[in-house]
Design an enzyme around this catalytic site. Sequence first.
Site, PDB file in Angstrom:
ATOM      1  N   SER A 179       0.814  -1.213   0.000  1.00 54.91           N
ATOM      2  CA  SER A 179       0.000   0.000   0.000  1.00 54.91           C
ATOM      3  C   SER A 179       0.846   1.261   0.000  1.00 54.91           C
ATOM      4  CB  SER A 179      -0.917   0.002   1.227  1.00 54.91           C
ATOM      5  OG  SER A 179      -1.778   1.122   1.205  1.00 54.91           O
ATOM      6  N   SER A 238      -7.920   0.903   5.689  1.00 53.75           N
ATOM      7  CA  SER A 238      -8.626  -0.370   5.903  1.00 53.75           C
ATOM      8  C   SER A 238      -9.684  -0.594   4.824  1.00 53.75           C
ATOM      9  CB  SER A 238      -9.279  -0.400   7.295  1.00 53.75           C
ATOM     10  OG  SER A 238     -10.329   0.530   7.402  1.00 53.75           O
ATOM     11  N   LEU A 258      -6.689   7.990   6.290  1.00 57.65           N
ATOM     12  CA  LEU A 258      -6.774   8.048   4.827  1.00 57.65           C
ATOM     13  C   LEU A 258      -7.503   6.838   4.236  1.00 57.65           C
ATOM     14  CD1 LEU A 258      -3.256   9.440   3.831  1.00 57.65           C
ATOM     15  CD2 LEU A 258      -5.391  10.690   4.220  1.00 57.65           C
ATOM     16  N   ASP A 279     -16.070   5.316   3.710  1.00 55.79           N
ATOM     17  CA  ASP A 279     -14.737   4.964   3.208  1.00 55.79           C
ATOM     18  C   ASP A 279     -14.805   3.925   2.097  1.00 55.79           C
ATOM     19  OD1 ASP A 279     -14.004   6.650   5.225  1.00 55.79           O
ATOM     20  OD2 ASP A 279     -12.509   5.325   6.100  1.00 55.79           O
ATOM     21  N   GLY A 320      -3.653   3.626   9.629  1.00 57.34           N
ATOM     22  CA  GLY A 320      -4.208   4.267  10.807  1.00 57.34           C
ATOM     23  C   GLY A 320      -4.050   5.766  10.866  1.00 57.34           C
ATOM     24  N   SER A 321      -4.018   6.418   9.704  1.00 56.01           N
ATOM     25  CA  SER A 321      -3.798   7.877   9.697  1.00 56.01           C
ATOM     26  C   SER A 321      -5.024   8.643   9.213  1.00 56.01           C
ATOM     27  CB  SER A 321      -2.599   8.210   8.802  1.00 56.01           C
ATOM     28  OG  SER A 321      -2.869   7.805   7.473  1.00 56.01           O
TER      29      SER A 321
END
Length: 378
Positions: free
Chosen positions: A138, A149, A146, A204, A143-144
Amino acid sequence: MEVKARAPGKIILAGEHAVVHGSTAVAAAIDLYTYVTLHFPLQSAKNNDKLTLQLKDISLEFSWSLDRLKEAIPHNSTTLCPSKPTSCSDETLKSIAVLVEEQNIPEAKIWLSSGISTFLWLYTSILGFNPATVVINSELPYGSGLGSSAALSVALTAALLASSSSDKARSGGWLSLDETNLELLNKWAFEGEKIIHGKPSGIDNTVSSYGNMIKFCSGEITRLQSNMPLRMLITNTRVGRNTKALVSGVSERKRRHPEAMNSLFNAVDSISKELATIIQSKDETSVTEKEESIKELMEMNQGLLQSMGVSHSSIETVIQTTVKHKLTSKLTGAGGGGCVLTLLPTGTVVDKVVEELEASGFQCFTASIGGKGAQICY
């Protein structure tokens, strides 16, 4: 045989936090992707009785025998139905959790557990108990905020559905999916997101599946068509944040100051709606004028987010640095760290500002906003 898929990350252009309280939010795909490659062994090949997952970015590999998977996951491979997305039951999720625990994930990477569980559920639900090596890498930091997941769920599902299809004409390039396949893909990816997040909004995975932009309000998602190019500098502060605690903090502030907070939420709603209108506008307004309007809206949105108590010293450092270069920034996502967006008007050169930000220990990316969604390649 080999099948590849990719899916984009996302940003929230406007409306984070206020969306929880009924306001409108606008989200967009970015041209930073998660890639999934499926390698299927020949019948005569060695190790054709295993399912292997390779996470290239963090140099980890996990492997399960097909017999162990069949023992733990109650699928009947003769009745698989990839065209009908299903939820993972609590009982099955517990069994999958045991499969993940058996891999002895390093303590520092234990956050990977839910993503690996999602992988096992989606793989066995769509392809059953077939041997393969699945390689994931990726461009998105984990975990930011964006959408890493969701991009994983979407790219993995796209590759799995493509592998289950009988129509595999070799293209040699990336292929976009039609509306029917995108709808199916999005539903499966949402089931994956539920394993990772419990009760996701669906924002998302929808942005990652379809690309471009969406408007979201009170559970209703509307796809938008952008009529102007947008570029952003995305700065990862590398500061972890507790999304649940930040959301709770805003709700608590609303309990203490209901009228004031409702005024903030109403202002954010107006900003999001105006932003969506500008992005879709086909009028004669110049790109420069539209960029100036977006800049002002971002600036106002950031001020409201600060008033909600979700900014952070690292975010303020990014904002102060970009302001020196006459650029406008706002946090994206939960805040409290995470990532910051900086609008890059047409012709902007970012070398100096990136140099300053990286000298402060931040990670920077430039990205085009509102690009393509999930794609496959045979």
